[in-house]
Design a protein around this motif. Structure first.
Motif, PDB file in Angstrom:
ATOM      1  N   GLY A   4      58.568  95.493  74.590  1.00 33.79           N
ATOM      2  CA  GLY A   4      57.640  96.479  74.035  1.00 33.79           C
ATOM      3  C   GLY A   4      56.326  96.535  74.800  1.00 33.79           C
ATOM      4  N   ASP A   5      55.564  97.587  74.589  1.00 34.28           N
ATOM      5  CA  ASP A   5      54.303  97.753  75.315  1.00 34.28           C
ATOM      6  C   ASP A   5      53.101  97.218  74.535  1.00 34.28           C
ATOM      7  OD1 ASP A   5      54.124  99.610  73.311  1.00 34.28           O
ATOM      8  OD2 ASP A   5      54.177 101.381  74.617  1.00 34.28           O
ATOM      9  N   GLY A   6      53.342  96.781  73.292  1.00 32.99           N
ATOM     10  CA  GLY A   6      52.234  96.234  72.503  1.00 32.99           C
ATOM     11  C   GLY A   6      51.297  97.294  71.948  1.00 32.99           C
ATOM     12  N   LEU A   7      51.694  98.553  72.108  1.00 36.77           N
ATOM     13  CA  LEU A   7      50.793  99.642  71.728  1.00 36.77           C
ATOM     14  C   LEU A   7      51.290 100.374  70.484  1.00 36.77           C
ATOM     15  CD1 LEU A   7      50.192 101.047  75.320  1.00 36.77           C
ATOM     16  CD2 LEU A   7      48.792  99.379  74.044  1.00 36.77           C
ATOM     17  N   ASP A  14      60.641  89.111  58.110  1.00 33.14           N
ATOM     18  CA  ASP A  14      59.359  89.037  58.823  1.00 33.14           C
ATOM     19  C   ASP A  14      58.344  89.990  58.207  1.00 33.14           C
ATOM     20  OD1 ASP A  14      61.401  90.794  60.085  1.00 33.14           O
ATOM     21  OD2 ASP A  14      59.693  91.557  61.198  1.00 33.14           O
ATOM     22  N   ASN A  15      58.802  90.866  57.326  1.00 31.78           N
ATOM     23  CA  ASN A  15      57.886  91.792  56.661  1.00 31.78           C
ATOM     24  C   ASN A  15      57.661  91.409  55.202  1.00 31.78           C
ATOM     25  OD1 ASN A  15      57.675  93.233  59.033  1.00 31.78           O
ATOM     26  ND2 ASN A  15      59.294  94.669  58.489  1.00 31.78           N
ATOM     27  N   MET A  16      57.929  90.152  54.856  1.00 28.77           N
ATOM     28  CA  MET A  16      57.659  89.670  53.502  1.00 28.77           C
ATOM     29  C   MET A  16      56.599  88.580  53.591  1.00 28.77           C
ATOM     30  SD  MET A  16      60.125  87.969  50.602  1.00 28.77           S
ATOM     31  CE  MET A  16      60.771  89.379  49.738  1.00 28.77           C
ATOM     32  N   LEU A  71      60.929  86.507  66.819  1.00 30.69           N
ATOM     33  CA  LEU A  71      60.056  87.677  67.004  1.00 30.69           C
ATOM     34  C   LEU A  71      58.649  87.234  67.437  1.00 30.69           C
ATOM     35  CD1 LEU A  71      61.268  89.420  63.743  1.00 30.69           C
ATOM     36  CD2 LEU A  71      61.584  90.350  66.028  1.00 30.69           C
ATOM     37  N   GLY A  72      57.685  87.459  66.585  1.00 31.95           N
ATOM     38  CA  GLY A  72      56.288  87.150  66.925  1.00 31.95           C
ATOM     39  C   GLY A  72      55.490  88.444  67.015  1.00 31.95           C
ATOM     40  N   ASP A  73      54.166  88.306  66.985  1.00 32.00           N
ATOM     41  CA  ASP A  73      53.297  89.489  67.078  1.00 32.00           C
ATOM     42  C   ASP A  73      53.437  90.126  68.455  1.00 32.00           C
ATOM     43  OD1 ASP A  73      52.094  89.373  64.553  1.00 32.00           O
ATOM     44  OD2 ASP A  73      50.501  88.023  65.252  1.00 32.00           O
ATOM     45  N   GLY A  74      54.232  91.172  68.532  1.00 32.79           N
ATOM     46  CA  GLY A  74      54.424  91.837  69.815  1.00 32.79           C
ATOM     47  C   GLY A  74      53.414  92.942  70.049  1.00 32.79           C
ATOM     48  N   ARG A  75      52.840  93.408  68.960  1.00 30.12           N
ATOM     49  CA  ARG A  75      51.830  94.464  69.133  1.00 30.12           C
ATOM     50  C   ARG A  75      50.715  94.297  68.104  1.00 30.12           C
ATOM     51  NH1 ARG A  75      53.597  99.923  66.142  1.00 30.12           N
ATOM     52  NH2 ARG A  75      54.918  98.962  64.594  1.00 30.12           N
ATOM     53  N   GLY A  88      57.181 102.464  62.895  1.00 30.21           N
ATOM     54  CA  GLY A  88      55.999 102.902  63.628  1.00 30.21           C
ATOM     55  C   GLY A  88      55.836 102.265  64.991  1.00 30.21           C
ATOM     56  N   THR A  89      56.809 102.348  65.834  1.00 24.65           N
ATOM     57  CA  THR A  89      56.654 101.807  67.175  1.00 24.65           C
ATOM     58  C   THR A  89      56.187 102.918  68.057  1.00 24.65           C
ATOM     59  OG1 THR A  89      58.973 102.200  67.551  1.00 24.65           O
ATOM     60  CG2 THR A  89      58.346  99.988  66.923  1.00 24.65           C
TER      61      THR A  89
HETATM   62  P1  AMP Z   1      58.109  95.843  62.821  1.00 24.34           P
HETATM   63  O1  AMP Z   1      59.275  96.752  62.821  1.00 24.34           O
HETATM   64  O2  AMP Z   1      56.792  96.542  62.970  1.00 24.34           O
HETATM   65  O3  AMP Z   1      58.112  94.877  61.697  1.00 24.34           O
HETATM   66  O4  AMP Z   1      58.227  94.984  64.163  1.00 24.34           O
HETATM   67  C1  AMP Z   1      59.280  94.104  64.424  1.00 24.34           C
HETATM   68  C2  AMP Z   1      58.985  93.313  65.669  1.00 24.34           C
HETATM   69  O5  AMP Z   1      58.918  94.156  66.807  1.00 24.34           O
HETATM   70  C3  AMP Z   1      57.674  92.548  65.623  1.00 24.34           C
HETATM   71  O6  AMP Z   1      57.845  91.319  66.265  1.00 24.34           O
HETATM   72  C4  AMP Z   1      56.742  93.444  66.411  1.00 24.34           C
HETATM   73  O7  AMP Z   1      55.676  92.722  66.958  1.00 24.34           O
HETATM   74  C5  AMP Z   1      57.676  93.996  67.474  1.00 24.34           C
HETATM   75  N1  AMP Z   1      57.204  95.298  67.991  1.00 24.34           N
HETATM   76  C6  AMP Z   1      57.231  96.480  67.352  1.00 24.34           C
HETATM   77  N2  AMP Z   1      56.715  97.446  68.140  1.00 24.34           N
HETATM   78  C7  AMP Z   1      56.345  96.881  69.291  1.00 24.34           C
HETATM   79  C8  AMP Z   1      55.739  97.347  70.516  1.00 24.34           C
HETATM   80  N3  AMP Z   1      55.405  98.628  70.692  1.00 24.34           N
HETATM   81  N4  AMP Z   1      55.504  96.447  71.489  1.00 24.34           N
HETATM   82  C9  AMP Z   1      55.836  95.160  71.346  1.00 24.34           C
HETATM   83  N5  AMP Z   1      56.406  94.659  70.228  1.00 24.34           N
HETATM   84  C10 AMP Z   1      56.662  95.498  69.209  1.00 24.34           C
END
Ligand code: AMP
Ligand code: MG
Length: 494
Positions: free
Chosen positions: A132-135, A260-262, A97-101, A493-494
């Protein structure tokens, strides 16, 4: 290119003390990132109380400067923005994964010397955004703000929310929504998934670097321990046992306990589909994507242990050169988790019932109350609060013979505790919240903000949630459970 020059003066006045220790780690752990330019950033909400705690002064910052700052348009002096690399087990399946947003601006040091991550969530794409759009949209960012601040007021370890700004640009989901950026404050963003990322790459030397960094940052007392990685595993398990017990004691359902959420720090992190339970039922699930109920209320302790097993696996090479020995060491610590959790939970439950001594029958007394609550669909929060009022609780439900029988047993038990009952009830009122973020009240506040640009409903809700143990007449609105929450669903919350 983001140029911090525009408001260096404002930034200095805010009082940031920035460092970037994470970006000095091996560069496999992150990628440089830059907040996207946005058209018209505008402050939706600023957390002045938290700013004070962090030693930040937003009092003299103009609304425009604050909007630019918390939208990542003007970076705090000394920040070096990055996106963190991590992996994770999502609903049981492993993924890189990684910080996508989310973009980590760096670490601020508070006046008392605490180091906190300052992260912008929804600030644009990074190397890890995949498709993803990072937003992020305004509703989910305000939702994280409300629930994380409510958790903090309940005394539960959590990331905090410093600001939400709208970007002035749309984000496209099922429909076009208003884009927003949340400023998240955390002890760190090191996750179980950060360790899994390096383990998946079989990068043992960097695993050691990360483990040492995590020890230095969260468990400095272990740095000189002879078997420090074993102690790290034990300490992380201990913090999770304590944290999940705290969740259970207030009816908090995280909703997406992927690894990844712990957080290694023991803070609650990533407020996506989380929600508070109303009627007591261990099977309660709100998340629209959790069809099998993997992350149901009653499963949270077991899932925490499952996640810790994934963490332990990453540490095996550091625990012992011989794999079998390493597995034996890790298994022993993991095996202690259920009893560890139970101890935290029982200590908390005794307080919820005003008990200060220990009796063997307490577990059964607690279980039978919970069984009654489940059978009669009693509201978890309000039942404990009703019991905290001096004298028998009022209401039809409490006239039922099985409740009456339980109540008499509890009264006898309180009598054997040997302290004035008035002080037992005072203890109960200090641990049993009157006000939790009820789903329907949160939704109502978010709708007013999203649909009518009206932040006043949210402001009143936040004020009530800031004092969760005060049950004044003016708080009645926030104490009623929703008429029907069986159909309530939350979304990632995407
Ligand atoms: P989360 O469900 O928020 O824990 O996110 C899981 C993964 O999806 C993480 O790597 C996030 O960075 C990535 N992610 C969630 N939403 C987006 C988005 N809108 N754009 C890019 N990456 C995302
Ligand atoms: Mg996440």
């Amino acid at each position: 290119m983001v140029t911090p020059t525009a408001s260096v003066a404002d930034n200095t006045a805010v009082g940031w003390r920035f460092d970037n220790s994470y970006s000095r780690l091996p560069d496999v752990l992150f990628a440089p990132a830059e907040p996207a330019r946005v058209r018209a950033p505008r402050v939706s909400i600023l957390n002045h109380r938290l700013a004070d705690e962090l030693g930040l002064d937003l009092g003299t910052t103009s609304p425009e400067a604050a909007a630019a700052l918390f939208a990542g348009q003007d970076l705090p002096v000394g920040s070096r923005p990055i996106a963190q690399a991590y992996a994770g087990h999502q609903f049981g399946g492993f993924t890189m994964l990684g910080d996508g947003r989310a973009i980590l601006l760096g670490e601020h040091t508070t006046p008392s010397g605490r180091r906190v991550d300052i992260q912008l969530k929804g600030a644009g794409p990074t190397r890890f955004s995949r498709r993803g759009d990072g937003l992020a949209a305004l509703g989910p960012m305000l939702r994280e703000y409300v629930i994380s601040e409510a958790m903090s007021a309940l005394g539960i370890p959590t990331t905090r929310s410093l600001a939400v700004v709208t970007s002035g640009e749309p984000v496209y989901r099922a429909s076009a929504l208003r884009g927003a950026i949340l400023t998240r404050v955390a002890a760190s963003h090191i996750r179980v998934g950060t360790f899994e990322y390096l383990a998946a790459r079989q990068d043992e030397s960097n695993l050691r670097v990360l483990a040492d960094y995590a020890i230095d940052r969260h468990f400095p007392e272990l740095a000189a321990a002879p078997r420090k990685y074993l102690e790290l595993l034990r300490a992380v398990a201990d913090r999770q046992a304590s944290l999940i017990a705290r969740w259970q004691l207030v009816g908090f359902i995280h909703g997406v306990m992927n690894t990844d959420n712990m957080a290694i720090s023991g803070e609650t992190i990533d407020y996506g589909p989380c929600a508070f339970m109303n009627a007591y039922d261990p099977k309660t699930v709100f998340s629209s994507i959790d069809h099998a109920g993997r992350y149901a209320y009653g499963n949270q302790p077991t899932i925490a242990q499952w996640n810790l097993a994934r963490f332990a696996e990453t540490l095996l090479p550091l625990l012992d050169a011989e794999q079998e020995k390493a597995i034996a060491i890790a298994s022993e610590i993991l095996g202690e988790f259920p009893a560890l959790f139970e101890r935290y939970w029982l200590t908390g439950m005794r307080k919820k019932l005003g008990l200060q001594t220990i009796e063997a029958g307490d577990v059964e007394l607690i279980r039978s109350l919970l069984d009654w609550m489940q059978k009669s669909r009693a509201d978890f929060t309000n039942t404990f609060r009703d019991l905290s009022a001096e004298g028998p609780p009022a209401g039809d439900r409490y006239r039922a013979p099985d409740f009456q029988a339980w109540y008499s047993r509890w009264q006898l038990r309180l009598g054997r505790d040997g302290r004035p009952s008035t002080s037992a009830y005072a203890v109960m009122r200090a641990v049993n919240p009157a006000i939790i973020p009820r789903n329907h009240r949160v939704e109502e506040a978010l709708s007013a903000a999203e649909d009518h640009d009206d932040l006043s409903v949210l402001g009143r809700l936040l004020a009530a949630l800031a004092a969760p143990y005060e049950a004044g007449a003016d708080t009645a609105l926030y104490r009623d459970p929703p008429p029907d929450d069986c159909t309530y669903r939350t979304f990632c919350g995407t």
